[in-house]
Motif scaffolding. Structure first.
Motif, PDB file in Angstrom:
ATOM      1  N   UNK A  19      23.029  -6.832  23.585  1.00 48.22           N
ATOM      2  CA  UNK A  19      21.989  -6.014  23.722  1.00 48.22           C
ATOM      3  C   UNK A  19      22.756  -4.649  24.221  1.00 48.22           C
ATOM      4  N   UNK A  20      23.745  -4.865  24.804  1.00 46.18           N
ATOM      5  CA  UNK A  20      24.786  -3.609  25.561  1.00 46.18           C
ATOM      6  C   UNK A  20      25.393  -2.859  24.224  1.00 46.18           C
ATOM      7  N   UNK A  21      26.052  -3.608  23.314  1.00 43.23           N
ATOM      8  CA  UNK A  21      26.507  -2.934  22.121  1.00 43.23           C
ATOM      9  C   UNK A  21      25.850  -1.977  21.360  1.00 43.23           C
ATOM     10  N   UNK A  22      24.593  -2.559  20.933  1.00 43.62           N
ATOM     11  CA  UNK A  22      23.869  -1.487  20.033  1.00 43.62           C
ATOM     12  C   UNK A  22      23.567  -0.231  20.925  1.00 43.62           C
ATOM     13  N   UNK A  23      22.943  -0.714  21.996  1.00 40.03           N
ATOM     14  CA  UNK A  23      22.681   0.467  22.822  1.00 40.03           C
ATOM     15  C   UNK A  23      23.904   1.362  23.171  1.00 40.03           C
ATOM     16  N   UNK A  24      25.049   1.008  23.382  1.00 45.04           N
ATOM     17  CA  UNK A  24      26.354   1.804  23.541  1.00 45.04           C
ATOM     18  C   UNK A  24      26.561   2.611  22.461  1.00 45.04           C
ATOM     19  N   UNK A  25      26.335   1.971  21.351  1.00 41.37           N
ATOM     20  CA  UNK A  25      26.548   2.710  19.897  1.00 41.37           C
ATOM     21  C   UNK A  25      25.750   3.848  19.785  1.00 41.37           C
ATOM     22  N   UNK A  34      36.389   2.378  25.300  1.00 37.25           N
ATOM     23  CA  UNK A  34      35.761   2.660  26.551  1.00 37.25           C
ATOM     24  C   UNK A  34      35.312   1.254  26.906  1.00 37.25           C
ATOM     25  N   UNK A  35      34.377   0.473  26.261  1.00 39.29           N
ATOM     26  CA  UNK A  35      33.938  -0.876  26.657  1.00 39.29           C
ATOM     27  C   UNK A  35      35.058  -2.151  26.642  1.00 39.29           C
ATOM     28  N   UNK A  36      36.066  -1.750  25.920  1.00 37.53           N
ATOM     29  CA  UNK A  36      37.035  -2.598  25.960  1.00 37.53           C
ATOM     30  C   UNK A  36      37.817  -2.694  27.378  1.00 37.53           C
ATOM     31  N   UNK A  37      37.844  -1.486  27.947  1.00 37.67           N
ATOM     32  CA  UNK A  37      38.450  -1.303  29.173  1.00 37.67           C
ATOM     33  C   UNK A  37      37.413  -1.455  30.271  1.00 37.67           C
ATOM     34  N   UNK A  38      36.225  -1.671  30.180  1.00 36.44           N
ATOM     35  CA  UNK A  38      35.027  -1.853  31.089  1.00 36.44           C
ATOM     36  C   UNK A  38      34.872  -0.765  32.047  1.00 36.44           C
ATOM     37  N   UNK A  82      29.599   5.189  28.199  1.00 33.23           N
ATOM     38  CA  UNK A  82      29.777   4.884  29.765  1.00 33.23           C
ATOM     39  C   UNK A  82      28.360   5.006  30.458  1.00 33.23           C
ATOM     40  N   UNK A  83      27.614   6.114  30.114  1.00 33.00           N
ATOM     41  CA  UNK A  83      26.316   6.229  30.854  1.00 33.00           C
ATOM     42  C   UNK A  83      25.328   5.287  30.482  1.00 33.00           C
ATOM     43  N   UNK A  84      25.499   4.706  29.136  1.00 30.44           N
ATOM     44  CA  UNK A  84      24.303   3.723  28.857  1.00 30.44           C
ATOM     45  C   UNK A  84      24.822   2.434  29.528  1.00 30.44           C
ATOM     46  N   UNK A  85      26.106   2.112  29.386  1.00 33.97           N
ATOM     47  CA  UNK A  85      26.568   0.732  30.187  1.00 33.97           C
ATOM     48  C   UNK A  85      26.433   0.515  31.713  1.00 33.97           C
ATOM     49  N   UNK A  86      26.456   2.093  32.283  1.00 34.20           N
ATOM     50  CA  UNK A  86      26.410   2.149  33.588  1.00 34.20           C
ATOM     51  C   UNK A  86      24.884   2.087  34.308  1.00 34.20           C
ATOM     52  N   UNK A  87      23.960   2.526  33.342  1.00 32.52           N
ATOM     53  CA  UNK A  87      22.657   2.635  33.659  1.00 32.52           C
ATOM     54  C   UNK A  87      21.849   1.613  33.770  1.00 32.52           C
ATOM     55  N   UNK A 130      29.066  -7.324  33.635  1.00 31.48           N
ATOM     56  CA  UNK A 130      29.400  -8.270  33.010  1.00 31.48           C
ATOM     57  C   UNK A 130      28.723  -8.337  31.475  1.00 31.48           C
ATOM     58  N   UNK A 131      27.623  -8.010  31.647  1.00 32.65           N
ATOM     59  CA  UNK A 131      26.990  -8.048  30.302  1.00 32.65           C
ATOM     60  C   UNK A 131      27.263  -7.229  29.280  1.00 32.65           C
ATOM     61  N   UNK A 132      28.123  -6.235  29.866  1.00 31.39           N
ATOM     62  CA  UNK A 132      28.730  -5.180  28.858  1.00 31.39           C
ATOM     63  C   UNK A 132      30.227  -5.513  28.255  1.00 31.39           C
TER      64      UNK A 132
END
Length: 366
Positions: free
Chosen positions: A109-115, A269-273, A96-101, A178-180
């Motif tokens: 780009x978002x998926x590898x960073x979130x992983x 988490x990413x599935x529920x956005x 969540x912190x990665x997706x929000x930051x 939307x990019x995440x």
């Protein structure tokens, strides 16, 4: 001496355990005055009878693959990591912190960073119990259980006091950009003309979970580190004599275990956005059963995770349409865990006697 052949140990025993648990569950359903065959039909139809059902089944399966691998790598090091729930919870915070930051321009780009974020937070949460056992002698079972509760309390505080948007009454973070947003199965299969329900949450993280299984196999059976982990798990004394550090093995195995649990959050988490309370939904504990049933092998983990995904989705449909209490589904899951874990010898010992009887005439003739 191994009396049972490998195929019987890996396939026959789990199948018989599942069959026994289903028979007992059917008797309970019959006692409630319902038709167990109709209940089974509703479960199969609800979980596998449509792309919508498959979407939810594979969504749950993805979670269970990650937590099953989490428990499996610890089992190989003779560690009983019951902290997958808390490690996945903290992994969700990292995701969540990665997706929000960052206003991510695209999911690639978002998926590898979130992983990376989820894996780091999960590994960090597993490191503390690992260090306590390796350096201070604290039992890993006790500390990981305690850290599950600490993670839950920490998440409540963060979502209520810090991450909750101003003016919102819902203890959840704000929505990601939307990019995440991960592509769903409907988007992926739509590219090749295969229709799939857009309401189902299954997404590309399922394929990430399968890749994780491949990497798990390569790590455990094709690297020196994997050999050291397995050697330590078989005999700490022999591993220490061979120059393998027990402290190093405990910490590394638990860090990898926590990282795998943390990666589950890319799905939940990413599935529920957004990050919500109880996003893990008990998947950390189910992962223990998945690893036990799957014999800590990635192929077995996939099949066991699919079974529990079927039970979750099929059980939900059963509770909805057959007026059967949700607790009955928990009972079925508990029976599967009971017979594949605690009562494994109840199935194994009769099978061993049968295989001995089959072999004995051949030996006498020789």
């Amino acid at each position: 001496m191994n009396i049972l052949p490998k195929w019987a140990d890996a396939i026959l025993i789990p199948l018989l355990s599942i069959l026994i648990s289903f028979v007992i569950s059917g008797l309970v359903i019959l006692y409630l005055g319902l038709n167990p065959f109709e209940a089974l039909r509703l479960m199969v139809t609800g979980a596998l009878g449509s792309s919508y059902g498959w979407g939810y089944t594979l969504f749950y399966t993805t979670n269970f693959i990650f937590t099953g691998l989490c428990a499996a790598i610890a089992f190989h090091a003779r560690l009983f990591n019951i902290g997958g729930e808390g490690q996945a919870t903290l992994g969700g915070l990292g995701v969540a912190l990665v997706c929000l930051a960052v206003p991510w321009p695209h999911w690639t780009l978002a998926l590898p960073a979130a992983m990376i974020g989820g894996a780091l937070f999960g590994a960090a949460w597993a490191f503390i119990p690992a260090w306590l056992q390796a350096k201070r002698g604290s039992h890993i079972v006790i500390t990981t259980i305690m850290f599950n509760y600490i993670a839950a309390a920490l998440m409540v505080y963060l979502l209520v006091e810090i991450l909750k948007p101003e003016g919102s009454m819902d203890p959840a973070s704000r929505r990601f950009g939307p990019g995440a947003e991960l592509p769903l199965f409907s988007d992926i299969f739509g590219l090749v003309g295969i229709p799939f329900s857009s309401s189902a949450p299954a997404n590309i993280s399922f394929f990430v979970a399968l890749i994780a299984c491949l990497l798990f196999w390569l790590l455990v059976w094709r690297t020196r580190l994997g050999y050291e982990i397995r050697a330590y798990g078989h005999s700490e004394t022999a591993a220490d004599y061979a120059g393998i550090s027990p402290v190093r093995m405990i910490i590394i195995a638990m860090i990898v275990s926590g990282a795998l649990a943390g990666c589950m959050a890319i799905n939940s988490v990413m599935a529920t956005e957004r990050l919500v309370l109880n996003s893990v939904e008990g998947a950390g504990f189910i992962g223990l059963a998945v690893a036990l049933m799957g014999r800590s092998h990635p192929v077995g983990v996939i099949l066991a995770a699919l079974l529990f995904g079927f039970l979750y989705q099929g059980g939900g449909e059963l509770a909805l349409w057959a007026n059967i209490p949700r607790e009955l589904i928990i009972l079925i899951q508990g029976l599967v865990i009971l017979f594949t874990g605690a009562l494994d010898n109840m199935v194994r010992m009769p099978l061993e006697r049968i295989f001995l009887m089959i072999r004995r005439p051949g030996r006498q003739g020789a």
